[in-house]
Design a protein around this motif. Structure first.
Motif, PDB file in Angstrom:
ATOM      1  N   SER A 130     -29.217  29.858 -50.872  1.00 50.98           N
ATOM      2  CA  SER A 130     -28.529  29.642 -49.593  1.00 50.98           C
ATOM      3  C   SER A 130     -29.488  29.132 -48.528  1.00 50.98           C
ATOM      4  O   SER A 130     -29.099  28.383 -47.628  1.00 50.98           O
ATOM      5  N   GLU A 359     -16.923  31.730 -56.090  1.00 51.54           N
ATOM      6  CA  GLU A 359     -17.331  32.500 -54.911  1.00 51.54           C
ATOM      7  C   GLU A 359     -18.827  32.397 -54.641  1.00 51.54           C
ATOM      8  O   GLU A 359     -19.330  32.969 -53.668  1.00 51.54           O
ATOM      9  N   THR A 364     -22.006  30.637 -50.982  1.00 51.58           N
ATOM     10  CA  THR A 364     -21.360  31.919 -51.267  1.00 51.58           C
ATOM     11  C   THR A 364     -20.286  32.213 -50.219  1.00 51.58           C
ATOM     12  O   THR A 364     -20.234  31.593 -49.152  1.00 51.58           O
ATOM     13  N   SER A 365     -19.446  33.195 -50.534  1.00 53.53           N
ATOM     14  CA  SER A 365     -18.429  33.596 -49.552  1.00 53.53           C
ATOM     15  C   SER A 365     -19.067  34.023 -48.241  1.00 53.53           C
ATOM     16  O   SER A 365     -18.518  33.789 -47.152  1.00 53.53           O
ATOM     17  N   GLU A 366     -20.228  34.650 -48.330  1.00 58.81           N
ATOM     18  CA  GLU A 366     -20.922  35.078 -47.118  1.00 58.81           C
ATOM     19  C   GLU A 366     -21.350  33.879 -46.266  1.00 58.81           C
ATOM     20  O   GLU A 366     -21.250  33.916 -45.025  1.00 58.81           O
ATOM     21  N   ARG A 369     -18.321  32.502 -44.449  1.00 58.93           N
ATOM     22  CA  ARG A 369     -17.988  33.297 -43.264  1.00 58.93           C
ATOM     23  C   ARG A 369     -18.952  32.985 -42.112  1.00 58.93           C
ATOM     24  O   ARG A 369     -18.546  32.920 -40.947  1.00 58.93           O
ATOM     25  N   TRP A 370     -20.206  32.793 -42.457  1.00 61.31           N
ATOM     26  CA  TRP A 370     -21.210  32.437 -41.452  1.00 61.31           C
ATOM     27  C   TRP A 370     -20.868  31.094 -40.803  1.00 61.31           C
ATOM     28  O   TRP A 370     -20.919  30.947 -39.580  1.00 61.31           O
TER      29      TRP A 370
END
Length: 380
Positions: A130, A359, A364-366, A369-370
């Motif tokens: 990431s 995902e 990533t899903s995180e 969201r960010w």
């Protein structure tokens, strides 16, 4: 406000679905078991025009971003493993050239993909997932050439790719400003495929190391401007999120269709599962998740076509929701099948494994969201 596909898009959807039912779906379980990459099916997809979708007409392409989302969903509905090979080749790996490449690069590489070339996107490293700016692959310039040194990991299509778009830094101390983008052809001296991963799902497509050991490429292989590679990478990832969301949707639809058919046939306690409220509520939730995901995906695809670039917030929303909805849908599908769903005799087991990566990759899903939060709040 019109939620209808155009007549051309409807015809395309029917054609792709018919092709997938005939040429992909019957072989998906075999490819999953054998890990065999379906080169012959790729040729048939080329003949059907599927590798020309969303590329500019001037290079031999056809269709639009919504048509690409349709194709992504239908191919992945039949085989998510083949789906990732398809999406990475037409989408993620080609977006750097489509959006930032020179005219010479576009004229050379786009027709190759339309004719069936598999392509990889070489970004991820052991210490740069990431955190893209932390990549350690280095490049130096020597006259009319660049020299690349470093290793990429988890690269989709790595073993099959005829060329890759990849990223390296001139100096780690420069952070993201030191990163540049390049295209490297298979067979280039100093470029090789390393470890091939043993994955949970998506078995027909490889995920590999890519090794650059004093890999020497012409200066003409630089994509865009030197030092702008970080932006090139992020824009490619943003653009690819819609197609990955569509992949997740295709997997969801396949799992849902299987669950609906099964619960109408399977009897317990003297009645079909479909007559039991517990199962009905699962089916209702699955149907709602799928419909919501589809609306988010097609809105993001429509905005991409309208604005000429992927909208970061809407693309992230589509990818976040569709991938996590697919998790829920596939989980419920296995639950409805019971013990049978845990065996390889039933496709829902494969859907459950294939879904999980949606995902993780392309952010990533995180990270989604960010991205969404920063767009909503206006903060960096």
């Amino acid at each position: 406000m019109d939620f209808e596909l155009t007549e051309g898009q409807k015809m395309f959807q029917t054609m792709v679905r018919d092709f997938c039912v005939k040429e992909i779906e019957p072989y998906a379980a075999e490819w999953d078991e054998s890990n065999k990459f379906p080169h012959e099916t790729i040729k048939k997809m080329v003949d059907a025009g599927l590798f020309a979708v969303h590329f500019p007409e001037k290079y031999g392409g056809s269709g639009d971003e919504i048509s690409f989302a349709i194709a992504a969903e239908e191919v992945s509905r039949a085989s998510a493993g083949l789906g990732v090979a398809y999406l990475a080749s037409l989408g993620l790996a080609m977006y750097p050239i489509l959006m930032h490449g020179s005219e010479q690069q576009k004229e050379h590489y786009i027709p190759r993909v339309i004719n069936g070339a598999i392509v990889a996107f070489g970004l991820t490293e052991a210490m740069a997932g990431s955190d893209v700016a932390a990549l350690e692959t280095r490049y130096t310039r020597e006259g009319d050439f660049y020299i690349l040194n470093g290793t990429k990991i988890f690269i989709s299509n790595g073993a099959e790719a005829q060329f890759v778009t990849t990223f390296a830094t001139k100096d780690k101390l420069l952070g993201y400003r030191g990163i540049s983008a390049f295209v490297v052809d298979q067979g280039t001296f100093g470029f090789s495929v390393g470890k091939i991963e043993r994955k949970m799902g998506l078995h027909p497509a490889s995920a590999t190391e890519l090794i650059f050991d004093n890999c020497k490429i012409p200066v003409a292989n630089l994509i865009g401007e030197e030092g702008r590679g970080f932006r090139v990478a992020l824009e490619a990832i943003d653009a690819s999120r819609v197609s990955i969301a569509a992949q997740a949707l295709g997997i969801s639809q396949a799992a849902f269709d299987a669950a609906v058919a099964y619960c109408k046939e399977r009897k317990q306690f003297g009645m079909e599962l479909a007559k039991m409220q517990a199962i009905q509520w699962m089916i209702a939730d699955m149907a709602t998740d799928i419909e919501t995901a589809r609306l988010l995906i097609y809105k993001a695809a429509w905005l991409t076509e309208k604005e000429g670039h992927a909208p970061p917030k809407e693309s992230a929303m589509a990818k976040l929701f569709a991938s996590e909805a697919s998790h829920r849908v596939c989980h419920k599908a296995v639950q409805i099948f019971g013990g049978y769903g845990y065996t390889k005799d039933f496709a829902v087991e494969r859907y459950y494994r294939d879904q999980r990566i949606t995902e993780l990759y392309e952010g990533t899903s995180e990270m989604q969201r960010w991205t969404i939060a920063r767009q909503v709040l206006g903060v960096k």
